[in-house]
Design an enzyme around this catalytic site. Sequence first.
Site, PDB file in Angstrom:
ATOM      1  CE  LYS A 153     -18.423  79.115  97.358  1.00  0.00           C
ATOM      2  NZ  LYS A 153     -19.364  78.375  98.221  1.00  0.00           N
TER       3      LYS A 153
HETATM    4  C1  LIG Z   1     -20.701  78.261  97.950  1.00  0.00           C
HETATM    5  C2  LIG Z   1     -21.419  77.256  98.749  1.00  0.00           C
HETATM    6  C3  LIG Z   1     -22.653  76.706  98.324  1.00  0.00           C
HETATM    7  C4  LIG Z   1     -23.357  77.162  97.084  1.00  0.00           C
HETATM    8  O1  LIG Z   1     -22.706  76.732  95.934  1.00  0.00           O
HETATM    9  P1  LIG Z   1     -23.125  77.320  94.499  1.00  0.00           P
HETATM   10  O2  LIG Z   1     -22.202  76.663  93.544  1.00  0.00           O
HETATM   11  O3  LIG Z   1     -22.905  78.804  94.587  1.00  0.00           O
HETATM   12  O4  LIG Z   1     -24.543  76.974  94.265  1.00  0.00           O
HETATM   13  C5  LIG Z   1     -23.221  75.705  99.095  1.00  0.00           C
HETATM   14  N1  LIG Z   1     -22.663  75.298 100.246  1.00  0.00           N
HETATM   15  C6  LIG Z   1     -21.491  75.819 100.695  1.00  0.00           C
HETATM   16  C7  LIG Z   1     -20.944  75.343 101.992  1.00  0.00           C
HETATM   17  C8  LIG Z   1     -20.827  76.804  99.968  1.00  0.00           C
HETATM   18  O5  LIG Z   1     -19.676  77.305 100.436  1.00  0.00           O
END
Ligand SMILES: *Cc1c(COP(=O)(O)O)cnc(C)c1O
Length: 440
Positions: A107
Site C-alpha cells: 500500500k
Molecule cells: C490491502 C492488502 C491486500 C489486499 O489488496 P487489495 O488491493 O485490496 O486486493 C493484500 N495483502 C495485504 C498485506 C494488504 O495490506
Amino acid sequence: MQLYSTKNKKNLVSLKKAVMKGLPDDNGLFMPENIRPLPDHFFEELSNMSFVEIAQAVVSHLIGDDIPSQALNKLVAEAFNFPVPLVQLDDKTSVLELFHGPSLAFKDFGARFMARLMGYFNQAEKDQLIILVATSGDTGGAVASGFYQTPGIEVVILYPSGKVSPLQEKQLTTLGHNITALEVDGTFDDCQAIVKQAFLDKELNQQLRLSSANSINIARLIPQSLYYFEAFKQLQIAGNTLPVVFSVPSGNFGNLTAGILAKKMGLPIEHMIAATNSNDIVPKYLKTGQYEPKVSVRTISNAMDVGNPSNFARLKDLYKKEQCNTCDMMGKDIKGYAFDDTQTRKAVKEVDSKFKYIIDPHGAVGYLALKEYQEEYPETTGVILETAHPSKFIEDVEDILDKKIEVPIRLAKLANEPKSSIKLSTSYSDFKDWIEGFSF
Ligand SMILES: *Cc1c(COP(=O)(O)O)cnc(C)c1O
C-alpha cells in the site's frame, strides 16, 4: 487524462478533479477514459530501464500532460525510492517483494504516489487540505507515512482503540508533524461512520477543505500497475521464455485491477490469478457468474477479509465493453482460487521448508493459488505478489513456523517511539468539536 464514473460514462472529469474528490457524486468509481498500449520501443528498452524510469514512462503515458513532465518525473522518483526485488523460488515460481517501503506493505506504492499527486494539485490553494481516514490497521500506516510532511496537507487518522496491533498503532501515532491520530473508543465501523458523516456535514465543509485518502482513489490504483512491468523486466533479464502469470492475494481487488491496467497497456500477461482466503466472492463469481457479497469472515490473512470488494465495479466495467457475457470475458483473463486458514498455514510452512523463504499469510494464499493454477497450466512462469513483510503478522508467522523471525529495523525501532493520540468517543459531535477547535 480524462476519467469517467463507472455509473456514468458521459460524465468526464480531469485527473485533478478525480484525485481530489476521490469518488464521483453518483457513487461510481473513476476510471481512465483511454488505456492505450505503450509504444513498442518501451517494451524493447524495458530490460535496460530502472524501476523509476519504468514508472516515469508508464505514468506519463497514462496521464498525459496533466502535469509537466519534469514535475511528474520528480514526483515519481520521490514516491518510489525503494527497491522492488523479484526473488526466484524455482524456475516457474517467483515472489515479487512489495514490502520494501516505509510501512512494509504494497500500500506504500499507492499512498506515496497519491500524497505527492495531491500535494502537487494542492499547491495553488491557500487553505490547507485535511485528509480524513478511518483505518482498521494497514491503510492508516501507509497513508500516514505517505503524506508525512507533505506541504499544505494535514492528515487526521481515526482508528479503533485497542483493535489494531501494537506495531500498527505505532505506525499511526508516532510520526507527529502533519499527522494526527484519533483513538476512537469503538470499532472500525464507528470510525468509518464518523468520517462519512464529516463529508456529508455541509457546515463543516464550509469551514474546512476536507478530502479522503480512500483506497478507491484512482491515484492509488495507477502506481500499483507499475510493478507488474518491473517483475516482467526482471524475468526477462533472468532469461524467462514462458508465458507470465501473476498471482495476486486479493481483498478489495485494487492490486489485481491494476494488473489488468498493465495488461491493457500492452504487458503480455497470460493470466491474472485472483487468490483469496475464505472470503471467496470473486472466485465464486468467476465460477458461477453470480456476484454475492457477504459479511466478511476473519482469517489470518486479514487484509483480505473483504465481503464486498470495492474494485469489483471497476473490473466489471473493464469487461463490460465486450459484446459477450461479463463473467466469460473476465474469466478469460482472470482465474480465481480460494483457500482457508488451515491451507494457508500449511503453505507458509511448505514455502519455508522447500525454499527457505518466509512468506506472510497473504503471500501464502497467492502461493497456493499459483500451485493450483499451474496444475492446469504447467508451462507458465508465476509471480506471486508478496503484499506485506511477514513480520507485520509476526504472532501468526512465528506460531506457524515455531521459530523467531527477523523484524526489519525500521519496524522494530517503532516499538520504542512514544505514542501520541487524541482519545475520542464514537459520537460525531465530539469529533466535530475537536476538529473545529484544532489548529492545523
Ligand atoms: C490491502 C492488502 C491486500 C489486499 O489488496 P487489495 O488491493 O485490496 O486486493 C493484500 N495483502 C495485504 C498485506 C494488504 O495490506
